[in-house]
Design a protein around this motif. Structure first.
Motif, PDB file in Angstrom:
ATOM      1  N   LEU A  85       0.748  -1.336   0.114  1.00 52.36           N
ATOM      2  CA  LEU A  85      -0.125   0.127  -0.008  1.00 52.36           C
ATOM      3  C   LEU A  85       0.960   1.223   0.049  1.00 52.36           C
ATOM      4  O   LEU A  85       1.628   1.582   0.821  1.00 52.36           O
ATOM      5  CB  LEU A  85      -0.966   0.060   1.117  1.00 52.36           C
ATOM      6  N   ASP A  86       0.702   2.184  -0.665  1.00 49.30           N
ATOM      7  CA  ASP A  86       1.276   3.415  -0.971  1.00 49.30           C
ATOM      8  C   ASP A  86       0.281   4.269  -0.270  1.00 49.30           C
ATOM      9  O   ASP A  86      -0.549   4.991  -0.844  1.00 49.30           O
ATOM     10  CB  ASP A  86       1.459   3.850  -2.543  1.00 49.30           C
ATOM     11  N   LEU A  87       0.479   4.543   1.141  1.00 46.85           N
ATOM     12  CA  LEU A  87      -0.282   5.449   2.018  1.00 46.85           C
ATOM     13  C   LEU A  87      -0.526   6.688   1.282  1.00 46.85           C
ATOM     14  O   LEU A  87      -1.492   7.410   1.478  1.00 46.85           O
ATOM     15  CB  LEU A  87       0.291   5.254   3.411  1.00 46.85           C
ATOM     16  N   ASP A  88       0.814   7.457   1.243  1.00 47.44           N
ATOM     17  CA  ASP A  88       0.593   8.961   0.847  1.00 47.44           C
ATOM     18  C   ASP A  88      -0.113   9.096  -0.632  1.00 47.44           C
ATOM     19  O   ASP A  88      -0.843  10.091  -0.581  1.00 47.44           O
ATOM     20  CB  ASP A  88       1.988   9.469   0.732  1.00 47.44           C
ATOM     21  N   GLY A  89       0.188   8.078  -1.129  1.00 51.59           N
ATOM     22  CA  GLY A  89      -0.510   8.166  -2.667  1.00 51.59           C
ATOM     23  C   GLY A  89      -1.869   7.862  -2.610  1.00 51.59           C
ATOM     24  O   GLY A  89      -2.779   8.887  -3.135  1.00 51.59           O
ATOM     25  N   THR A  90      -2.661   7.108  -1.536  1.00 53.53           N
ATOM     26  CA  THR A  90      -3.830   6.789  -1.301  1.00 53.53           C
ATOM     27  C   THR A  90      -4.494   8.017  -0.989  1.00 53.53           C
ATOM     28  O   THR A  90      -5.619   8.346  -1.302  1.00 53.53           O
ATOM     29  CB  THR A  90      -3.816   5.453  -0.383  1.00 53.53           C
ATOM     30  N   ILE A  91      -3.853   8.768   0.145  1.00 60.20           N
ATOM     31  CA  ILE A  91      -4.495   9.768   0.765  1.00 60.20           C
ATOM     32  C   ILE A  91      -4.683  10.867  -0.235  1.00 60.20           C
ATOM     33  O   ILE A  91      -5.740  11.484  -0.406  1.00 60.20           O
ATOM     34  CB  ILE A  91      -3.514  10.554   1.998  1.00 60.20           C
ATOM     35  N   ASP A  92      -3.464  11.139  -1.199  1.00 56.09           N
ATOM     36  CA  ASP A  92      -3.671  12.373  -2.075  1.00 56.09           C
ATOM     37  C   ASP A  92      -4.624  11.958  -3.144  1.00 56.09           C
ATOM     38  O   ASP A  92      -5.523  13.002  -3.547  1.00 56.09           O
ATOM     39  CB  ASP A  92      -2.325  12.313  -2.733  1.00 56.09           C
ATOM     40  N   GLY A  93      -4.617  10.758  -3.645  1.00 57.48           N
ATOM     41  CA  GLY A  93      -5.584  10.267  -4.666  1.00 57.48           C
ATOM     42  C   GLY A  93      -7.092  10.522  -4.015  1.00 57.48           C
ATOM     43  O   GLY A  93      -7.906  10.832  -4.909  1.00 57.48           O
ATOM     44  N   THR A  94      -7.478   9.953  -2.888  1.00 62.21           N
ATOM     45  CA  THR A  94      -8.767   9.968  -2.245  1.00 62.21           C
ATOM     46  C   THR A  94      -9.450  11.502  -2.132  1.00 62.21           C
ATOM     47  O   THR A  94     -10.306  11.744  -2.413  1.00 62.21           O
ATOM     48  CB  THR A  94      -8.740   9.463  -0.893  1.00 62.21           C
ATOM     49  N   ALA A  95      -8.415  12.372  -1.750  1.00 62.67           N
ATOM     50  CA  ALA A  95      -8.765  13.930  -1.432  1.00 62.67           C
ATOM     51  C   ALA A  95      -8.979  14.530  -2.928  1.00 62.67           C
ATOM     52  O   ALA A  95      -9.809  15.295  -3.026  1.00 62.67           O
ATOM     53  CB  ALA A  95      -7.545  14.463  -0.946  1.00 62.67           C
ATOM     54  N   ARG A  96      -8.180  13.976  -3.962  1.00 65.08           N
ATOM     55  CA  ARG A  96      -8.512  14.669  -5.298  1.00 65.08           C
ATOM     56  C   ARG A  96      -9.892  13.871  -5.969  1.00 65.08           C
ATOM     57  O   ARG A  96     -10.216  14.635  -6.809  1.00 65.08           O
ATOM     58  CB  ARG A  96      -7.393  14.289  -6.235  1.00 65.08           C
ATOM     59  N   ASN A  97     -10.372  12.883  -5.217  1.00 61.99           N
ATOM     60  CA  ASN A  97     -11.250  12.180  -5.829  1.00 61.99           C
ATOM     61  C   ASN A  97     -12.661  12.533  -5.031  1.00 61.99           C
ATOM     62  O   ASN A  97     -13.653  11.719  -4.904  1.00 61.99           O
ATOM     63  CB  ASN A  97     -11.197  10.489  -5.818  1.00 61.99           C
ATOM     64  N   ALA A  98     -12.632  13.640  -4.377  1.00 64.05           N
ATOM     65  CA  ALA A  98     -13.875  13.887  -3.588  1.00 64.05           C
ATOM     66  C   ALA A  98     -14.127  13.124  -2.409  1.00 64.05           C
ATOM     67  O   ALA A  98     -15.212  12.936  -2.217  1.00 64.05           O
ATOM     68  CB  ALA A  98     -14.994  14.318  -4.620  1.00 64.05           C
ATOM     69  N   GLY A  99     -13.127  12.453  -1.746  1.00 66.73           N
ATOM     70  CA  GLY A  99     -13.540  11.753  -0.486  1.00 66.73           C
ATOM     71  C   GLY A  99     -13.778  10.242  -0.857  1.00 66.73           C
ATOM     72  O   GLY A  99     -13.986   9.412  -0.231  1.00 66.73           O
ATOM     73  N   TRP A 100     -13.853   9.816  -2.342  1.00 70.03           N
ATOM     74  CA  TRP A 100     -14.026   8.688  -2.650  1.00 70.03           C
ATOM     75  C   TRP A 100     -12.531   7.986  -2.731  1.00 70.03           C
ATOM     76  O   TRP A 100     -11.676   8.257  -3.081  1.00 70.03           O
ATOM     77  CB  TRP A 100     -14.659   8.499  -4.043  1.00 70.03           C
ATOM     78  N   LEU A 101     -12.719   6.686  -1.930  1.00 73.15           N
ATOM     79  CA  LEU A 101     -11.360   6.063  -1.660  1.00 73.15           C
ATOM     80  C   LEU A 101     -10.607   5.514  -2.978  1.00 73.15           C
ATOM     81  O   LEU A 101     -11.252   5.078  -3.856  1.00 73.15           O
ATOM     82  CB  LEU A 101     -11.560   4.542  -0.796  1.00 73.15           C
ATOM     83  N   ASP A 102      -9.704   5.878  -2.976  1.00 76.19           N
ATOM     84  CA  ASP A 102      -8.624   5.798  -4.567  1.00 76.19           C
ATOM     85  C   ASP A 102      -7.568   5.058  -3.829  1.00 76.19           C
ATOM     86  O   ASP A 102      -6.619   5.764  -3.501  1.00 76.19           O
ATOM     87  CB  ASP A 102      -8.550   6.906  -5.168  1.00 76.19           C
ATOM     88  N   LEU A 103      -7.357   3.603  -3.978  1.00 71.82           N
ATOM     89  CA  LEU A 103      -6.297   3.013  -3.607  1.00 71.82           C
ATOM     90  C   LEU A 103      -5.058   3.112  -4.207  1.00 71.82           C
ATOM     91  O   LEU A 103      -5.367   2.841  -5.524  1.00 71.82           O
ATOM     92  CB  LEU A 103      -6.639   1.443  -3.281  1.00 71.82           C
ATOM     93  N   LYS A 104      -3.950   3.437  -3.601  1.00 74.58           N
ATOM     94  CA  LYS A 104      -2.798   3.317  -4.607  1.00 74.58           C
ATOM     95  C   LYS A 104      -1.671   2.359  -4.069  1.00 74.58           C
ATOM     96  O   LYS A 104      -1.478   2.366  -2.908  1.00 74.58           O
ATOM     97  CB  LYS A 104      -2.189   4.991  -4.535  1.00 74.58           C
ATOM     98  N   LEU A 105      -1.081   1.292  -5.035  1.00 72.77           N
ATOM     99  CA  LEU A 105      -0.311   0.217  -4.626  1.00 72.77           C
ATOM    100  C   LEU A 105       0.804   0.497  -5.132  1.00 72.77           C
ATOM    101  O   LEU A 105       1.013   1.462  -6.305  1.00 72.77           O
ATOM    102  CB  LEU A 105      -1.198  -0.983  -4.962  1.00 72.77           C
ATOM    103  N   ARG A 106       1.967   0.125  -4.616  1.00 68.22           N
ATOM    104  CA  ARG A 106       3.416  -0.040  -5.340  1.00 68.22           C
ATOM    105  C   ARG A 106       3.997  -1.154  -5.333  1.00 68.22           C
ATOM    106  O   ARG A 106       3.657  -1.765  -4.153  1.00 68.22           O
ATOM    107  CB  ARG A 106       4.281   1.312  -4.912  1.00 68.22           C
TER     108      ARG A 106
END
Length: 390
Positions: free
Chosen positions: A201-222
């Motif tokens: 799990l890319d935690l920083d990427g997930t938080i950033d992606g979720t924020a940019r997606n209006a709160g919808w969870l956007d999981l980022k993996l690496r």
């Protein structure tokens, strides 16, 4: 004696049961095997060991318990003749040992051919003919400091050539390390890269992606990080290396755990035109060394593991190998390998204080540009530092 032998096996971690021991006793009662130690070894291994992964551990425990015994005492009416001959072997003083002549390679081979042509019967205890004991440079169990050993094992390990078919065991790569010091030292040789199918799990990427997606969870993996260092391991087995099996098995197990990209091959004493991956099939499934030279890239780190203790002829003379008539000296192959893999070191389990007194060690150190290190935590640390150089 056999009860003590059974307890010795159990104490050395060999997995065998009382029921299997009773089968061995019944087989002996029925005279399934003879009274020689070789016959007993085969019978004992067949009846006591059911898991082939235990063979190497059994061999070590068996050799430790029956060291120096050639027949089972108390199970025959007479004492074996060979046992008496070995026991009566003439002991030489330091002055007598120093006075023994070193013939040199060419003269040694020429003299052996003459003795083979002239000798008509068995000899023992002398100083000329081919036989057992004595101070002749030819035969088995003798005391000559430089000669040709024909069969058997000897306390004298300076033989120029050994005519004997020997079987070596693979190193156990499942050894549980009693200490993590070796792995810690190996970790100095690291270069991380993200590769393969495993992901984290890319935690920083997930938080950033979720924020940019209006709160919808956007999981980022690496991709998971791996040690990207590539290691080519050459392991010396058999002969004097039997004294270092436990240390080398620990190192081998640590390497298997530490390096994702690990290739390994076995050799005996010095590298020649063939190496092998399985000691059980070393005579039928060999790999040409030239194939190794072309199969792996220059980015591989080459690590030799061996005591480098042998006759100098094995390194510098064609035909000097103890097991076959090699067309090219071992020095030629060592030079080819170190040229193909410029990042190379030799790890030696022998104490560093002994190195100046072994001519073969000095030769190999010279061939590798001084890049020989003791197989200790400090030596591993220095060796890994050397391999890490750009």
């Amino acid at each position: 004696m056999l009860v003590d032998f059974f307890l010795h096996l159990r104490a050395r971690g060999v997995k065998t049961s009382l029921q299997e021991f009773l089968v061995l006793l019944e087989a002996l009662r029925l005279n399934v095997a003879g009274y020689s130690i070789d016959d007993f070894y085969l019978l004992a291994r067949t009846t006591l060991i059911k898991d082939e992964t235990q063979f190497d551990r059994f061999d070590l425990a068996f050799g430790e318990y029956f060291k120096g015994i050639e027949a089972l005492p108390g199970m025959e009416t007479g004492i074996p003749e060979e046992w008496l001959r070995q026991a009566a072997k003439r002991l030489l003083s330091d002055e007598e040992r120093a006075a023994l002549e070193k013939l040199g390679w060419d003269k040694l081979m020429e003299t052996l051919q003459q003795r083979l042509a002239e000798q008509k019967e068995r000899h023992a205890g002398g100083n000329k003919w081919i036989g057992t004991g004595g101070s002749s440079p030819f035969g088995h169990g003798g005391t000559h400091p430089e000669g040709v050993r024909i069969g058997g094992r000897s306390e004298n390990r300076s033989a120029v050539k050994v005519w004997e078919k020997r079987e070596f065991k693979n190193l156990d790569d499942s050894v549980e390390l009693g200490t993590r010091n070796i792995q810690v030292a190996l970790r100095r040789l690291r270069r991380f890269a993200r590769e393969g199918a495993a992901e984290e799990l890319d935690l920083d990427g997930t938080i950033d992606g979720t924020a940019r997606n209006a709160g919808w969870l956007d999981l980022k993996l690496r991709p998971e990080r791996h040690n990207a260092v590539k290691v080519l391991l050459f392991l010396d087995v058999g002969g004097s290396m039997d004294d270092h099996i436990a240390t080398c098995a620990t190192l081998f197990s640590a390497c298997r755990n530490e390096f994702k990209h690990l290739e390994y091959y076995y050799f005996h004493n010095c590298v020649y035109e063939h190496v092998w991956r399985d000691n059980v099939r070393r005579r039928t499934e060999r790999t040409p060394t030239v194939d190794v030279l072309h199969r792996y890239g220059r980015d591989y780190k080459l690590i030799f593991v061996g005591d480098a203790t042998m006759s100098p002829y094995e390194i510098v003379h064609p035909g000097g190998s103890v097991e076959h008539d090699n067309a090219e000296p071992g020095a030629v192959w060592l030079s080819r390998l170190s040229d193909a893999f410029p990042h190379a070191v030799w790890l030696n389990p022998e104490p560093e204080a002994h190195w100046p007194y072994r001519e073969s060690i000095s030769l190999i150190r010279q061939l590798l540009g001084g890049r020989m290190f003791p197989l200790s935590v400090d030596g591993l640390t220095r060796g890994m530092r050397e391999l890490s150089k750009a």
